[in-house]
Design an enzyme around this catalytic site. Structure first.
Site, PDB file in Angstrom:
ATOM      1  N   GLU A 114       3.813  37.971   8.333  1.00  0.00           N
ATOM      2  CA  GLU A 114       2.609  37.273   7.895  1.00  0.00           C
ATOM      3  C   GLU A 114       1.620  37.137   9.058  1.00  0.00           C
ATOM      4  OE1 GLU A 114       3.379  33.604   5.870  1.00  0.00           O
ATOM      5  OE2 GLU A 114       4.926  34.488   4.593  1.00  0.00           O
ATOM      6  N   GLU A 181      -1.811  38.182  -0.901  1.00  0.00           N
ATOM      7  CA  GLU A 181      -1.341  37.124  -1.807  1.00  0.00           C
ATOM      8  C   GLU A 181      -2.474  36.144  -2.119  1.00  0.00           C
ATOM      9  OE1 GLU A 181       2.318  35.282  -0.619  1.00  0.00           O
ATOM     10  OE2 GLU A 181       2.151  33.675  -2.100  1.00  0.00           O
TER      11      GLU A 181
END
Ligand code: KIV
Length: 258
Positions: A114, A181
């Site tokens: 991430e 996302e």
């Protein structure tokens, strides 16, 4: 699909959509593989789906390695992607390499990390050392302390521009896939058009090259926290509760064992 990431890039060029799902254990990974899912992510969402935590921050590298080994034993055809958990990769590229090597040895074909452009150096370091990387931008759950919760990202033109720049920078650094996302569909579609590597969307509209959902959301097993963009294809929780209740009832009424 294939464990060969080059085939995923070919699928993007040919406009073929690909389907990912998360899995954390042997029976579900095997079912996902047999059902023909193209890729399986051992997500750090296991902290929420399996361990019952409110977020992903407590998941350790050791847990990720354990679950990656289990899923890799079960899935023979699907691409195996494993998450680098919070605290296992951010300090330095060398720390990320050591953690990634553990996941690859456990059976991962590619690791996911991430972060935006700040992770470009790490992505380049890993890519140059035999570790394929999927970058994850947008709502990155490991950053919820900074975001103030699970909040959609990229909603303003400025924020969308930063996501596009992040995507380009991470691609240039050697990322082989990009997961986005909870960002606006038009932003995800624009990013997908702007880069050559396959994009995977979750809550990011139909314009990405692949889609991913969390297994427990798809099977209706996540009864308390399913996000609005998820779709349950079966009410698994109700079916299983009924089966378990039937078993208990059969024992109590001497119907089992016969
Ligand atoms: O951990 C996870 O399951 C993920 C998906 C939500 C993409 O990162």
């Amino acid at each position: 699909m294939s464990k060969n990431i080059a085939n995923w890039e070919k699928a993007k060029r040919e406009g073929r959509k690909l389907a990912f799902i998360t899995a954390y254990d042997y029976p579900f990974a095997r079912m996902a593989d047999e059902a023909g899912l193209d890729g399986i992510l051992i997500g750090d969402s296991l902290g929420m789906m399996v361990a019952g935590h409110a977020d992903t921050l407590r998941v350790s590298l050791r847990q990720m390695v354990y679950h990656t080994g289990i899923v890799a034993r079960a899935a023979k055809k699907a691409l195996i992607m494993a998450d680098l958990p919070f605290g296992s990769f951010e300090a330095s590229p060398a720390q990320a390499f050591e953690a990634s090597a553990e996941l690859i040895k456990a059976g991962a074909d590619i690791v996911k990390l991430e972060g935006g452009a700040v992770m470009a150096e790490t992505t380049a370091f890993l890519s140059a050392r035999a570790i394929p990387v999927c970058a994850h931008i947008g709502l990155t759950p490991q950053h919820i302390r900074q975001f103030g919760g699970f909040r959609r990202q990229g909603k303003t033109p400025e924020a969308a521009k930063i996501l596009l720049e992040d995507a380009k920078t991470l691609t240039a650094a050697g990322a082989r896939m990009l997961l986005m996302e909870a960002i606006p569909a038009e932003v995800a579609a624009e990013i997908t058009r702007a880069i050559d590597i396959p994009t995977i969307g979750i809550g990011a509209g139909p314009g990405t090259d692949a889609q991913i959902l969390v297994l427990h959301d798809v099977l209706g097993l996540n009864t308390d926290r399913a996000p609005s963009f998820a779709r349950a294809y079966v009410n698994g929780a109700a079916l299983m509760r009924e089966a378990l209740g039937q078993y208990a009832e059969d024992v109590r009424s001497n119907k089992f064992p016969e």
